[in-house]
Scaffold this motif. Structure first.
Motif, PDB file in Angstrom:
ATOM      1  N   ASP B  29       6.099  -8.112   4.254  1.00 48.80           N
ATOM      2  CA  ASP B  29       5.354  -8.274   5.507  1.00 48.80           C
ATOM      3  C   ASP B  29       5.418  -7.077   6.457  1.00 48.80           C
ATOM      4  O   ASP B  29       4.521  -6.890   7.275  1.00 48.80           O
ATOM      5  CB  ASP B  29       5.708  -9.585   6.205  1.00 48.80           C
ATOM      6  CG  ASP B  29       7.113  -9.607   6.744  1.00 48.80           C
ATOM      7  OD1 ASP B  29       7.781  -8.549   6.725  1.00 48.80           O
ATOM      8  OD2 ASP B  29       7.559 -10.680   7.162  1.00 48.80           O
ATOM      9  N   LYS B  30       6.496  -6.257   6.363  1.00 48.75           N
ATOM     10  CA  LYS B  30       6.579  -5.034   7.172  1.00 48.75           C
ATOM     11  C   LYS B  30       6.376  -5.285   8.666  1.00 48.75           C
ATOM     12  O   LYS B  30       5.908  -4.400   9.394  1.00 48.75           O
ATOM     13  CB  LYS B  30       5.536  -3.995   6.696  1.00 48.75           C
ATOM     14  CG  LYS B  30       5.637  -3.672   5.236  1.00 48.75           C
ATOM     15  CD  LYS B  30       5.671  -2.189   5.002  1.00 48.75           C
ATOM     16  CE  LYS B  30       5.700  -1.900   3.513  1.00 48.75           C
ATOM     17  NZ  LYS B  30       5.613  -0.505   3.201  1.00 48.75           N
ATOM     18  N   PRO B 182       0.266  -8.944   6.630  1.00 49.61           N
ATOM     19  CA  PRO B 182       1.394  -8.018   6.804  1.00 49.61           C
ATOM     20  C   PRO B 182       1.138  -7.037   7.956  1.00 49.61           C
ATOM     21  O   PRO B 182      -0.016  -6.802   8.325  1.00 49.61           O
ATOM     22  CB  PRO B 182       1.443  -7.261   5.474  1.00 49.61           C
ATOM     23  CG  PRO B 182       0.754  -8.124   4.505  1.00 49.61           C
ATOM     24  CD  PRO B 182      -0.266  -8.902   5.266  1.00 49.61           C
ATOM     25  N   TYR B 183       2.213  -6.498   8.479  1.00 48.84           N
ATOM     26  CA  TYR B 183       2.177  -5.472   9.539  1.00 48.84           C
ATOM     27  C   TYR B 183       1.874  -6.026  10.929  1.00 48.84           C
ATOM     28  O   TYR B 183       2.438  -5.572  11.913  1.00 48.84           O
ATOM     29  CB  TYR B 183       1.148  -4.363   9.266  1.00 48.84           C
ATOM     30  CG  TYR B 183       1.550  -3.374   8.196  1.00 48.84           C
ATOM     31  CD1 TYR B 183       2.374  -2.293   8.515  1.00 48.84           C
ATOM     32  CD2 TYR B 183       1.113  -3.511   6.898  1.00 48.84           C
ATOM     33  CE1 TYR B 183       2.739  -1.375   7.542  1.00 48.84           C
ATOM     34  CE2 TYR B 183       1.469  -2.599   5.926  1.00 48.84           C
ATOM     35  CZ  TYR B 183       2.291  -1.532   6.248  1.00 48.84           C
ATOM     36  OH  TYR B 183       2.636  -0.637   5.291  1.00 48.84           O
ATOM     37  N   GLY B 306       2.279   1.389  11.008  1.00 52.30           N
ATOM     38  CA  GLY B 306       2.152   2.231   9.837  1.00 52.30           C
ATOM     39  C   GLY B 306       3.207   3.321   9.872  1.00 52.30           C
ATOM     40  O   GLY B 306       3.756   3.639  10.936  1.00 52.30           O
ATOM     41  N   GLU B 307       3.476   3.905   8.728  1.00 45.78           N
ATOM     42  CA  GLU B 307       4.541   4.897   8.674  1.00 45.78           C
ATOM     43  C   GLU B 307       4.100   6.280   9.146  1.00 45.78           C
ATOM     44  O   GLU B 307       4.914   7.183   9.255  1.00 45.78           O
ATOM     45  CB  GLU B 307       5.117   4.958   7.247  1.00 45.78           C
ATOM     46  CG  GLU B 307       5.987   3.750   6.973  1.00 45.78           C
ATOM     47  CD  GLU B 307       6.291   3.558   5.492  1.00 45.78           C
ATOM     48  OE1 GLU B 307       6.110   4.510   4.721  1.00 45.78           O
ATOM     49  OE2 GLU B 307       6.688   2.444   5.124  1.00 45.78           O
ATOM     50  N   GLY B 346      -5.652  -5.678   9.245  1.00 44.51           N
ATOM     51  CA  GLY B 346      -4.459  -5.562   8.405  1.00 44.51           C
ATOM     52  C   GLY B 346      -4.745  -4.896   7.080  1.00 44.51           C
ATOM     53  O   GLY B 346      -5.882  -4.535   6.787  1.00 44.51           O
ATOM     54  N   PRO B 347      -3.705  -4.710   6.262  1.00 49.46           N
ATOM     55  CA  PRO B 347      -3.886  -4.039   4.975  1.00 49.46           C
ATOM     56  C   PRO B 347      -4.658  -4.882   3.961  1.00 49.46           C
ATOM     57  O   PRO B 347      -5.230  -4.330   3.027  1.00 49.46           O
ATOM     58  CB  PRO B 347      -2.453  -3.812   4.497  1.00 49.46           C
ATOM     59  CG  PRO B 347      -1.655  -4.859   5.185  1.00 49.46           C
ATOM     60  CD  PRO B 347      -2.316  -5.094   6.504  1.00 49.46           C
TER      61      PRO B 347
END
Lengths: 189, 663
Positions: B29-30, B182-183, B306-307, B346-347
């Motif tokens: 899920d991040k 997720p996110y 996000g990274e 979302g992704p």
């Protein structure tokens, strides 16, 4: 003797079947030609006459009577393919003599140049032009099929064919143009 | 179709048990990237771009114009239609532009948007709260919701006031705080920090809808939010705060209804058909703002994560804030990306933006800026191996591999037989696919193509109807015309024996004239009153004029020539000739083969002018008075022609009108 009996019997049978067939042909008569309807259904209904017939239905009738299926530029390849499937014939490329497949367009009248001659109104096959004699005319964009027929009659050349630009509601996801993808979908975990 | 009865559902909820939906996946899920920090406020961007349509339905009418100063919360459009909801100025400032701007849509196409340059004061317009909403009629409250520009903030953007003013009996009102993608943690943070306000919004909705039960559903990976909502709702016995097992896509409307009630939304139906209505927690928050403070929807929580961003966080973003401003605030690090990529949403269900200038809109809940390798984005699709993992994952119990097969082959009718339109595009199938086929891509493309074909079909059908109606009309008019002619003829035949021989001659002449003009014969009655010599001259003139016109290639309405006085007709002729000449000149210019065409046009004009001269000469010899009149008319016409010349400035125009005017 037996020969006459046989002849009479066969004759009677022929008569009965003849009557039955005759009755059926009246009772189950098909109004119009269903094939024409099916073809008309496939044609794009621009009523542009580029095929050489005065409208889509006359062309549908001509196809049903054996005319070529590749005379409809507004329909393009897609229509030819569907017609080929329906008629059970080979699909062939569009006949260039009748024009080329083009993007979708609608007529646009430059209104300050319009002299109100009503000629385009008479030319429009779907009554998509509004106006009165000596008054400015305009095109009902939603009803315009982009058939081009109003352009030539205009004595002052004030009609343009404007390409229809896609909007967010008419836009389609095009897979080929975005091979990378528009949606991420999958995560690495 | 009420498959599960109300009492059964209540019994199950009381026992703390839930139903389940088929399929589903458990992606990482991040959410920890952003769920721990408070929602931050960001600096005012340099400009705000507010698309005038941000919801399902039509846009409102513009209420401001370029150059206007607006205050925060001032409506920019007005609702002119039940499905049109207004947008509001997110801050005080100046309207600098109203025009097409790239919008939050996967196509990257432009839509009408209003650009506002903030003045930095952030000054509110006067607000009219409706705090005592229970004292007002529900129509008034619904109207207030519409005026506040509130549309569903969960994703679809359906106008809330329409949902809230339905007439169907509602058993369950569900407040959706599942946020399964997720996110994204926007709803999570909102519930943690503003649980009471979410509750207030829920109360307003409950007042409007009067459901039997209110369920606030929160996924069990958000224990803090669950706790906060439980505390906010502890005084109310009607509200149940339910923890839903974490599984993607439990937050989908149909899936959540299935989890809570065991009922399935019919294919062509709405949740209201099975007695359920669902609202997002963000919508509830906005409703509370609108009712208790009078504030329209001008900002929302957006997860920037996000990274590839240094400081992933949730922010209060004004509607219309460009995405790149938020990225800057969150510390976007371009070096972490092989190529710039921002995902809106979302992704699983979001889409990649085409332009970082896209504004945040009412349904934007997340901006995901993945580092290279964080999401799969390489195009390494392999053939389908028919493992059927997608069918196991599908929450709508479809057969994704069959849909894929037919969608890829463009066999759309077959894809529809496999219920393509029941696909909710959740992406669970693509997530589990071992061949990494972007299945949802194919479905989306197929769906949009089918919709387009449908539209085209409908248009063709309409065109056909109009064409046939026109044909019928022309046919009818032809018959009417013939009937009229016939009747006129009969009337004439009855009349002629009584008339004198003089009248007969006149009638014959008039008939000949009318025939030539292809016009109705009724006009002859008028002509009979005039003296014969005058008539003859006129007839001769009309004939000559008709000929001249034919020579000029111009078919004009000759009825006018008969009816009107000579000088008007002449004047008109001049004008028409001038218009023809202009058109011809234009055509020749455009064709860029100017010289020969111009000559021919000019010569044609000359010939027409000559024949016209001949015609007028005839008239003048027959009647001196007439010729005088003609001359006056010619003078007037000359003046007109000159004017026309001046109007149309192109050089070739000058030759032809003067040729006619010259006598």
């Amino acid at each position: 003797m037996s020969l006459t009996v046989a002849l009479i019997a066969i004759g009677l049978l022929a008569l009965i079947f003849g009557l039955v067939l005759g009755y059926a042909s009246i009772k189950f008569k098909v109004e119009g030609d269903p094939l024409v309807d099916q073809i008309d259904e496939i044609l794009p209904q621009t009523q542009c006459g580029q095929c050489g017939y005065p409208g889509c239905r006359p062309y549908a009738e001509a196809i049903a009577n054996g005319d070529e299926i590749n005379k409809c530029p507004p329909g393009g390849e897609a229509t030819i393919k569907q017609l080929a499937d329906l008629m059970g014939v080979e699909a062939k490329p569009l006949d260039a003599a009748h024009g080329e497949e083009d993007e979708k367009k609608v007529a646009f009248i430059r209104e300050d140049e319009c002299i109100g001659c009503t000629k385009c109104i008479q030319a429009c096959p779907v009554d998509a032009i509004l106006g009165a004699a000596k008054h400015m005319h305009t095109v009902i964009t939603d009803e315009c099929t982009g058939c081009d027929l109003c352009v030539d009659p205009c004595p002052v050349d004030c009609i343009d064919m404007v390409p229809v630009s896609p909007t967010t509601t008419s836009w389609t996801w095009d897979f080929d143009k975005t091979p990378k993808g528009d949606i991420p979908i999958k995560m690495v975990s | 179709m009420l498959s599960v009865s109300f009492d059964e559902i209540i019994a199950k909820l009381n026992a703390g048990k839930l139903y389940d939906f088929p399929g589903g996946v458990h992606p990482e899920d991040k959410k920890l990237l952003t769920s721990q920090a408070e929602i931050q406020t960001v600096s005012l961007p340099e400009k705000l771009i507010i698309p005038i349509r941000q919801h399902v339905g039509t846009e409102g009418r513009l209420a401001i114009s370029v150059g206007d100063r607006v205050k925060k919360g001032q409506p920019l459009t007005r609702s002119s239609h039940p499905f049109a909801i207004p947008v509001h100025a997110p801050t005080s400032g100046k309207v600098t532009e109203i025009g097409p701007h790239v919008t939050a849509h996967p196509s990257g196409l432009n839509e009408q948007a209003i650009t506002i340059i903030p003045d930095g004061h952030d000054e509110w317009t006067s607000l009219t709260p409706l705090s005592d909403y229970t004292a007002h009629s529900s129509e008034k409250v619904v109207e207030a919701l519409c005026d506040a520009g509130i549309s569903g903030m969960g994703g679809a953007g359906f106008p809330t006031h329409i949902k809230a003013s339905g007439t169907k009996k509602i058993e369950f009102m569900v407040i959706n705080g599942v946020e399964c993608e997720p996110y994204i943690t926007a709803d999570d943070r909102l519930m943690r920090e503003h649980a009471w306000q979410v509750r207030q919004g829920t109360d307003v909705l409950a007042h409007l809808i009067k459901p039997q039960v209110i369920i606030i559903a929160i996924e069990d990976n958000k224990p803090e939010a669950l706790k906060a909502m439980q505390i906010a709702c502890q005084d109310s016995a009607d509200i149940r705060v339910v923890s839903v097992p974490t599984k993607y896509p439990a937050g989908g409307e149909k899936q959540l209804i299935q989890v809570l009630t065991g009922r399935e939304v019919p294919r062509d139906g709405l949740p209201a058909d099975i007695g359920v209505l669902m609202f997002n927690v963000g919508t509830c928050y906005a409703i509370a703002d609108a009712i208790f403070q009078g504030k329209p929807l001008v900002e929302r929580v957006v997860t920037v994560t996000g990274e590839a961003v240094e400081k992933p966080c949730n922010v209060w973003a004004l509607i219309g804030t460009p995405v790149n401003h938020l990225l800057k605030e969150a510390g976007y690090n371009p070096t972490k990306q092989a190529q710039p990529q921002v995902v809106m949403g979302g992704p699983m269900m979001g889409f990649t933006l085409n332009d970082a200038d896209v504004p945040v809109v009412k349904i934007t809940n997340c901006l995901l800026v993945p580092a290279s390798g964080e999401l799969i984005d390489e195009d390494n699709e392999r053939p389908c191996i028919r493992c059927s993992a997608c069918a196991d994952a599908c929450p709508a119990s479809l057969l994704p591999q069959q849909l894929f097969w037919h969608a890829k082959a463009h066999e759309y009718d077959k894809a529809q037989e496999y219920n393509l339109f029941d696909c909710i595009e959740c992406g669970a199938c693509a997530y589990v696919c071992p061949s990494e086929i972007p299945l949802v891509h194919y479905y989306r493309q197929a769906k949009s193509s089918i919709r387009q074909q449908r539209d085209e079909k409908a248009r063709a059908e309409k065109a056909r109807e109009r064409f046939e109606a026109r044909k019928a009309r022309l046919e009818r008019e032809k018959i009417e015309r013939e009937e009229k002619h016939r009747r006129a003829k009969e009337a004439r035949e009855n009349k002629t024996p009584a008339g004198s021989s003089k009248d007969k001659v006149a009638a014959a002449l008039a008939r000949a004239k009318a025939k030539r003009a292809g016009k109705e014969e009724n006009n002859t009655e008028q002509d009979q009153s005039a003296t014969q010599t005058d008539k003859q001259a006129k007839v001769a003139a009309a004939v000559a004029r008709a000929k001249a016109k034919k020579a000029g290639g111009q078919q004009s309405d000759s009825k006018d020539n008969q009816d009107r006085s000579d000088n008007v007709a002449d004047e008109k002729k001049q004008q028409v000739a001038a218009a023809v000449a202009r058109a011809k000149a234009k055509k020749t210019q455009r064709d860029s083969k100017s010289a020969p065409d111009k000559n021919s046009a000019a010569s044609e004009e000359n010939s027409s002018a000559q024949s016209e001269n001949r015609a007028t000469d005839e008239v003048s010899t027959q009647s001196a008075e007439d010729s005088k009149k003609q001359r006056v008319a010619a003078a007037v016409a000359r003046a007109k022609a000159k004017k026309a010349q001046r109007d149309s400035k192109s050089a070739p125009d000058k030759s032809s009108p003067s040729g006619i005017a010259k006598r």
